[in-house]
Design a protein around this motif. Structure first.
Motif, PDB file in Angstrom:
ATOM      1  N   GLU A  30       0.840  -1.187   0.000  1.00 55.35           N
ATOM      2  CA  GLU A  30       0.000   0.000   0.000  1.00 55.35           C
ATOM      3  C   GLU A  30       0.880   1.243   0.000  1.00 55.35           C
ATOM      4  O   GLU A  30       2.062   1.184   0.341  1.00 55.35           O
ATOM      5  N   TYR A  31       0.303   2.356  -0.412  1.00 54.46           N
ATOM      6  CA  TYR A  31       1.002   3.627  -0.309  1.00 54.46           C
ATOM      7  C   TYR A  31       0.015   4.675   0.197  1.00 54.46           C
ATOM      8  O   TYR A  31      -1.207   4.514   0.093  1.00 54.46           O
ATOM      9  N   THR A  32       0.545   5.743   0.761  1.00 55.81           N
ATOM     10  CA  THR A  32      -0.269   6.802   1.335  1.00 55.81           C
ATOM     11  C   THR A  32      -0.038   8.102   0.581  1.00 55.81           C
ATOM     12  O   THR A  32       1.109   8.498   0.350  1.00 55.81           O
ATOM     13  N   THR A  33      -1.109   8.752   0.171  1.00 54.39           N
ATOM     14  CA  THR A  33      -1.008  10.015  -0.559  1.00 54.39           C
ATOM     15  C   THR A  33      -0.711  11.162   0.409  1.00 54.39           C
ATOM     16  O   THR A  33      -0.734  10.992   1.634  1.00 54.39           O
ATOM     17  N   GLU A  34      -0.426  12.338  -0.152  1.00 59.51           N
ATOM     18  CA  GLU A  34      -0.164  13.509   0.678  1.00 59.51           C
ATOM     19  C   GLU A  34      -1.386  13.887   1.504  1.00 59.51           C
ATOM     20  O   GLU A  34      -1.248  14.533   2.555  1.00 59.51           O
ATOM     21  N   GLU A  35      -2.573  13.509   1.037  1.00 59.06           N
ATOM     22  CA  GLU A  35      -3.797  13.797   1.783  1.00 59.06           C
ATOM     23  C   GLU A  35      -4.072  12.756   2.859  1.00 59.06           C
ATOM     24  O   GLU A  35      -5.057  12.852   3.590  1.00 59.06           O
ATOM     25  N   GLY A  36      -3.198  11.740   2.967  1.00 58.73           N
ATOM     26  CA  GLY A  36      -3.350  10.723   3.985  1.00 58.73           C
ATOM     27  C   GLY A  36      -4.205   9.535   3.585  1.00 58.73           C
ATOM     28  O   GLY A  36      -4.509   8.677   4.415  1.00 58.73           O
ATOM     29  N   ARG A  37      -4.586   9.459   2.322  1.00 56.03           N
ATOM     30  CA  ARG A  37      -5.403   8.350   1.856  1.00 56.03           C
ATOM     31  C   ARG A  37      -4.511   7.175   1.455  1.00 56.03           C
ATOM     32  O   ARG A  37      -3.448   7.366   0.877  1.00 56.03           O
ATOM     33  N   LYS A  38      -4.979   5.973   1.763  1.00 52.30           N
ATOM     34  CA  LYS A  38      -4.215   4.766   1.450  1.00 52.30           C
ATOM     35  C   LYS A  38      -4.804   4.065   0.229  1.00 52.30           C
ATOM     36  O   LYS A  38      -6.022   3.937   0.094  1.00 52.30           O
ATOM     37  N   TYR A  39      -3.912   3.619  -0.669  1.00 53.87           N
ATOM     38  CA  TYR A  39      -4.323   2.907  -1.872  1.00 53.87           C
ATOM     39  C   TYR A  39      -3.409   1.701  -2.066  1.00 53.87           C
ATOM     40  O   TYR A  39      -2.249   1.706  -1.641  1.00 53.87           O
ATOM     41  N   PRO A  40      -3.907   0.653  -2.753  1.00 54.89           N
ATOM     42  CA  PRO A  40      -3.064  -0.525  -3.004  1.00 54.89           C
ATOM     43  C   PRO A  40      -2.074  -0.296  -4.143  1.00 54.89           C
ATOM     44  O   PRO A  40      -2.317   0.497  -5.056  1.00 54.89           O
ATOM     45  N   SER A  41      -0.943  -0.970  -4.095  1.00 47.83           N
ATOM     46  CA  SER A  41       0.039  -0.997  -5.176  1.00 47.83           C
ATOM     47  C   SER A  41       0.507  -2.439  -5.320  1.00 47.83           C
ATOM     48  O   SER A  41       0.280  -3.270  -4.438  1.00 47.83           O
ATOM     49  N   GLY A  42       1.189  -2.738  -6.444  1.00 48.60           N
ATOM     50  CA  GLY A  42       1.554  -4.133  -6.606  1.00 48.60           C
ATOM     51  C   GLY A  42       2.539  -4.432  -7.708  1.00 48.60           C
ATOM     52  O   GLY A  42       3.141  -3.533  -8.305  1.00 48.60           O
ATOM     53  N   ASP A  43       2.706  -5.735  -7.967  1.00 51.22           N
ATOM     54  CA  ASP A  43       3.627  -6.254  -8.962  1.00 51.22           C
ATOM     55  C   ASP A  43       2.881  -6.504 -10.274  1.00 51.22           C
ATOM     56  O   ASP A  43       1.653  -6.668 -10.299  1.00 51.22           O
ATOM     57  N   ILE A  44       3.631  -6.574 -11.377  1.00 50.57           N
ATOM     58  CA  ILE A  44       3.045  -6.761 -12.698  1.00 50.57           C
ATOM     59  C   ILE A  44       3.185  -8.218 -13.134  1.00 50.57           C
ATOM     60  O   ILE A  44       4.270  -8.799 -13.060  1.00 50.57           O
TER      61      ILE A  44
END
Length: 333
Positions: free
Chosen positions: A87-101
């Motif tokens: 996961e990663y966190t935006t400057e606004e503090g929101r969390k989103y998923p990230s991953g491998d290809i």
């Protein structure tokens, strides 16, 4: 003929309800003879067959992933997926998923195989090139033609071209903070956090919005699209964008903006006359010559190439105006 429609038939020229039994579909992607469905739970199902029609699978079958799939895209023979690994966190503090290809060879049913590890958030597949965005908004590109990579490399002679089968360790385009990308036939378009469009690659017909019939070897800001872009789509000879105010703009080899017959090319970005509030345009073009958009009510509209009834209006007639592709009410079982 490979049951892409899911209705055990050949070609359909009107939109039909597909009896998949699935009510939680998030995205749909399509290869030459294959349809893929990504659910809200991160599962991927497919139906259809291979390019040569030697294999047919009319039943929905799940692809084996060990984690949630967060994005997918496909072309004639290959499908790419981003599988959650963090996961990663935006400057606004929101969390989103990230991953491998991961890549799946739809013609030989090989894989899915890991292509690259990282913190990727979106994938886009064109005719024979691929682009991915990571959590920093940097762009990674790979495929068969160096004029499309966007890293400043000029077009090499055919005998010197090297096919990149996976993204390089370093991003091809850095620092632009890209949030959306589309891969077309020989060119790319992307939208940054300022809602502006960047293009690069093959520039025939002026489809890059750079005011000329020439390639761009690095990302070029197509200012004619403005700074209010929601999404952008790259097609065979043109680029089209949906703006946040519901309008559309386009540039390149286009017959819609003239409302006439035959094909026209224009090096200047123009607004498309349409009385509906558009919220999205189809993501990737490949070799395609038709476009699909969706308005705020969920109605789907299409124009241009209509071979085998691909616009869903009940005909195979090429359209020089937007036509409704989705019935006002889909019959229930």
């Amino acid at each position: 003929s490979n049951m892409v429609c899911g209705d055990y038939s050949t070609n359909e020229r009107t939109m039909i309800p597909v009896p998949t039994g699935m009510t939680n579909v998030k995205y749909v992607a399509q290869g030459f003879a294959m349809a893929l469905y990504l659910t809200n739970y991160g599962q991927v199902f497919f139906a259809g067959g291979d390019y040569a029609a030697t294999y047919k699978n009319p039943e929905l079958t799940q692809l084996p992933f060990d984690a949630e799939v967060i994005d997918m895209s496909a072309n004639v023979g290959d499908a790419y997926f981003i599988v959650k690994s963090g996961e990663y966190t935006t400057e606004e503090g929101r969390k989103y998923p990230s991953g491998d290809i991961y890549k799946w060879d739809m013609n030989h049913f090989a894989g899915p195989e890991l292509v690259a590890e990282g913190d990727f958030i979106q994938i886009a597949v064109g005719a024979d090139t691929v682009a991915a965005i990571d959590k920093f908004g940097d762009v990674f590109t790979w495929g068969s033609n160096v004029t499309r990579y966007g890293d400043g490399t000029a077009l090499l002679p055919v005998e010197e071209r090297v096919v990149r089968t996976s993204p390089s360790a370093e991003a091809n385009i850095k620092g632009l903070k890209i949030r959306w990308i589309s891969a077309g036939e020989y060119h790319f378009a992307a939208v940054d956090l300022n809602n502006e469009v960047w293009t690069w690659g093959h520039g025939q017909y002026g489809k890059l919005g750079n005011g000329k019939d020439a390639a761009e070897y690095t990302a070029f800001k197509a200012a004619g699209f403005g700074n209010n872009v929601n999404t952008v789509s790259t097609k065979g000879g043109f680029t089209v964008a949906a703006l946040k105010d519901g309008k559309m703009r386009t540039v390149g080899w286009h017959n819609l903006i003239y409302q006439g017959t035959g094909y026209n090319k224009d090096y200047n970005v123009k607004e498309i006359a349409f009385d509906k509030f558009v919220v999205d345009v189809a993501g990737n073009g490949g070799h395609g010559d038709s476009s699909i958009v969706m308005d705020e009510t969920g109605q789907v509209w299409g124009w241009k190439g209509n071979r085998q009834g691909r616009l869903g209006d009940g005909t195979e007639t090429e359209r020089h105006n937007l036509v409704a592709a989705l019935p006002a009410a889909i019959p229930e079982d």
